[in-house]
Design a protein around this motif. Structure first.
Motif, PDB file in Angstrom:
ATOM      1  N   ASP A 107      -1.957  -3.962  -0.549  1.00  0.00           N
ATOM      2  CA  ASP A 107      -1.034  -3.474   0.481  1.00  0.00           C
ATOM      3  C   ASP A 107      -0.048  -2.468  -0.119  1.00  0.00           C
ATOM      4  OD1 ASP A 107      -2.253  -5.067   2.388  1.00  0.00           O
ATOM      5  OD2 ASP A 107      -0.680  -6.613   2.373  1.00  0.00           O
ATOM      6  N   SER A 108       0.454  -2.757  -1.320  1.00  0.00           N
ATOM      7  CA  SER A 108       1.363  -1.823  -1.990  1.00  0.00           C
ATOM      8  C   SER A 108       0.668  -0.519  -2.332  1.00  0.00           C
ATOM      9  CB  SER A 108       1.919  -2.451  -3.280  1.00  0.00           C
ATOM     10  OG  SER A 108       2.691  -3.571  -3.005  1.00  0.00           O
ATOM     11  N   VAL A 109      -0.572  -0.626  -2.791  1.00  0.00           N
ATOM     12  CA  VAL A 109      -1.356   0.573  -3.112  1.00  0.00           C
ATOM     13  C   VAL A 109      -1.573   1.404  -1.857  1.00  0.00           C
ATOM     14  CG1 VAL A 109      -3.645   1.387  -3.827  1.00  0.00           C
ATOM     15  CG2 VAL A 109      -2.489  -0.391  -5.152  1.00  0.00           C
ATOM     16  N   VAL A 117       3.996  -1.049  -6.477  1.00  0.00           N
ATOM     17  CA  VAL A 117       2.611  -1.183  -6.936  1.00  0.00           C
ATOM     18  C   VAL A 117       2.585  -1.839  -8.310  1.00  0.00           C
ATOM     19  CG1 VAL A 117       0.567   0.099  -7.701  1.00  0.00           C
ATOM     20  CG2 VAL A 117       1.673   0.693  -5.543  1.00  0.00           C
ATOM     21  N   LYS A 118       3.431  -1.384  -9.206  1.00  0.00           N
ATOM     22  CA  LYS A 118       3.483  -1.968 -10.555  1.00  0.00           C
ATOM     23  C   LYS A 118       3.874  -3.439 -10.498  1.00  0.00           C
ATOM     24  CE  LYS A 118       4.703   2.292 -12.976  1.00  0.00           C
ATOM     25  NZ  LYS A 118       5.779   2.973 -13.728  1.00  0.00           N
ATOM     26  N   ASN A 158      -0.334   5.162  -1.522  1.00  0.00           N
ATOM     27  CA  ASN A 158      -1.345   6.206  -1.332  1.00  0.00           C
ATOM     28  C   ASN A 158      -1.195   6.918   0.009  1.00  0.00           C
ATOM     29  OD1 ASN A 158      -2.342   5.541  -3.839  1.00  0.00           O
ATOM     30  ND2 ASN A 158      -4.164   4.510  -3.080  1.00  0.00           N
ATOM     31  N   THR A 159      -0.832   6.178   1.038  1.00  0.00           N
ATOM     32  CA  THR A 159      -0.613   6.795   2.348  1.00  0.00           C
ATOM     33  C   THR A 159       0.550   7.777   2.283  1.00  0.00           C
ATOM     34  OG1 THR A 159      -1.459   4.834   3.478  1.00  0.00           O
ATOM     35  CG2 THR A 159      -0.092   6.332   4.778  1.00  0.00           C
ATOM     36  N   TYR A 160       1.619   7.371   1.638  1.00  0.00           N
ATOM     37  CA  TYR A 160       2.776   8.253   1.523  1.00  0.00           C
ATOM     38  C   TYR A 160       2.445   9.484   0.680  1.00  0.00           C
ATOM     39  CZ  TYR A 160       7.507   9.945   0.916  1.00  0.00           C
ATOM     40  OH  TYR A 160       8.622  10.735   0.912  1.00  0.00           O
ATOM     41  N   ILE A 161       1.746   9.263  -0.425  1.00  0.00           N
ATOM     42  CA  ILE A 161       1.393  10.389  -1.305  1.00  0.00           C
ATOM     43  C   ILE A 161       0.508  11.403  -0.579  1.00  0.00           C
ATOM     44  CG2 ILE A 161      -0.020  10.983  -3.316  1.00  0.00           C
ATOM     45  CD1 ILE A 161       1.130   8.591  -4.741  1.00  0.00           C
TER      46      ILE A 161
END
Length: 187
Positions: free
Chosen positions: A144-146, A36-37, A150-153
């Motif tokens: 897409d990275s976010v 994400v970063k 977020n899905t994993y979190i």
């Protein structure tokens, strides 16, 4: 002693599996957060490229449309706002404001036939359009990275690992409703 040895072996095996699972989950959160970063860094790089081109475009158009000073001033203010923004959300907001002003600025070419034919303007316009395409691609990659982070979190074990790493949900790069409107150019 013979009965204890298999129990110890099983406990060691289960311990190795548990540690491996923990390390893998922890590393996954770290990796997703770094993606994400990195994705935002790519967006930021393309936005900076765009903002470095803006003064040249503005100066070229100013020569033909000097009475449209308001658009130039707002564009310059929005550009400064981007560089002074402290968070990703603030930078994203400033970027969407600039897109609105750029649309108005590029629409000037319809009202100024000489500007349409000006080679410098055409080169700058092509470069800026190329930058817009790059920004669009990088925004998609960032979002897409976010989404992946977020899905994993939000998953059962992902929440556990995210808490251990100290990672929270990331913000999507979204365009406000006001910025989605087609800019109106008046002469």
């Amino acid at each position: 002693m013979r009965k204890i040895l298999p129990v110890i072996a099983i406990l060691v095996f289960v311990g190795i599996i548990a540690v491996s699972w923990y390390v893998k989950g922890y590393n996954k959160v770290v990796k997703l957060n770094e993606n994400v970063k990195n994705s935002w860094s790519q967006v930021d790089t393309q936005l900076k490229r765009r903002y470095d081109l803006i003064p040249n475009l503005v100066e070229t158009v100013k020569g033909y449309a000097s009475h449209e000073r308001e658009v130039f001033e707002k564009l310059a203010e929005a550009r400064k706002g981007y560089f002074s923004a402290g968070t990703i959300a603030d930078k994203a907001k400033a970027a969407t404001q600039i897109e609105s002003f750029l649309s108005r600025l590029l629409a000037f070419r319809e009202a100024y036939p000489d500007l349409k034919a000006n080679e410098s303007f055409l080169k700058l316009q092509d470069t800026l359009e190329g930058s817009e395409n790059r920004i669009s691609v990088e925004r998609k990659r960032y979002n897409d990275s976010v989404k992946e982070l977020n899905t994993y979190i939000k998953s059962f074990f992902g929440r556990f690992f995210a808490a251990r790493v100290g990672v929270t949900e990331a913000s999507y790069f979204e365009v406000s409703e006001a910025e989605k409107e087609v800019p109106k150019v008046k002469f």
